[in-house]
Design an enzyme around this catalytic site. Structure first.
Site, PDB file in Angstrom:
ATOM      1  N   GLU A 297      36.994  47.197  33.869  1.00 46.51           N
ATOM      2  CA  GLU A 297      36.475  46.617  32.624  1.00 46.51           C
ATOM      3  C   GLU A 297      36.640  47.592  31.455  1.00 46.51           C
ATOM      4  O   GLU A 297      36.989  47.186  30.339  1.00 46.51           O
ATOM      5  CB  GLU A 297      35.011  46.219  32.790  1.00 46.51           C
ATOM      6  CG  GLU A 297      34.469  45.415  31.641  1.00 46.51           C
ATOM      7  CD  GLU A 297      35.161  44.081  31.444  1.00 46.51           C
ATOM      8  OE1 GLU A 297      35.640  43.829  30.316  1.00 46.51           O
ATOM      9  OE2 GLU A 297      35.235  43.280  32.389  1.00 46.51           O
TER      10      GLU A 297
ATOM     11  N   GLU B 176      42.573  46.206  25.195  1.00 51.11           N
ATOM     12  CA  GLU B 176      42.389  45.168  24.173  1.00 51.11           C
ATOM     13  C   GLU B 176      42.201  45.768  22.786  1.00 51.11           C
ATOM     14  O   GLU B 176      42.789  45.285  21.811  1.00 51.11           O
ATOM     15  CB  GLU B 176      41.198  44.274  24.529  1.00 51.11           C
ATOM     16  CG  GLU B 176      41.494  43.331  25.672  1.00 51.11           C
ATOM     17  CD  GLU B 176      40.363  42.355  25.944  1.00 51.11           C
ATOM     18  OE1 GLU B 176      39.270  42.506  25.356  1.00 51.11           O
ATOM     19  OE2 GLU B 176      40.577  41.437  26.753  1.00 51.11           O
TER      20      GLU B 176
END
Length: 115
Positions: free
Chosen positions: A63, A70
């Site tokens: 994550e 991102e």
């Protein structure tokens, strides 16, 4: 020694940023606490703890990498870009793979003890 201490500060700052801004990271943190709580409640073995801890670390690291990818993708490609979209989708897919591995591992460890 100051550089080392400062580098840990940056690392904890990154963890704090992820926890403050990323809903999925917070969800994984809650799932980690639930898994640890179940481990204590069900008195799992040392080897089972190793698998649970591995799964927690794997999902959280995935994550964190996804978040970093991102953010970096948004920085270098602020406009819509098909390839940038693929990059983000693939990094999110890595999190799904890690989460599915953790789910299957959790079912194998906890379900027999619950039944």
């Amino acid at each position: 020694m100051k550089k080392l201490i400062r580098s840990f500060g940056f690392a904890f700052k990154g963890l704090g940023h992820a926890a403050a801004t990323q809903l999925n990271f917070r969800i994984h943190l809650v799932a980690s606490v639930v898994a640890a709580g179940m481990g204590f409640a069900l008195h799992i073995s040392v080897s089972e703890w190793l698998w649970v801890i591995l799964c927690i670390a794997l999902v959280l690291v995935a994550e964190l990498f996804n978040t970093a990818i991102e953010l970096l993708t948004d920085l270098v490609s602020p406009e819509y870009n098909k390839i940038a979209g693929h990059v983000k989708d693939i990094s999110a897919g890595a999190v799904v793979v890690a989460a599915l591995f953790a789910l299957v591992t959790g079912v194998l460890i906890f379900l027999p003890k619950l039944l």
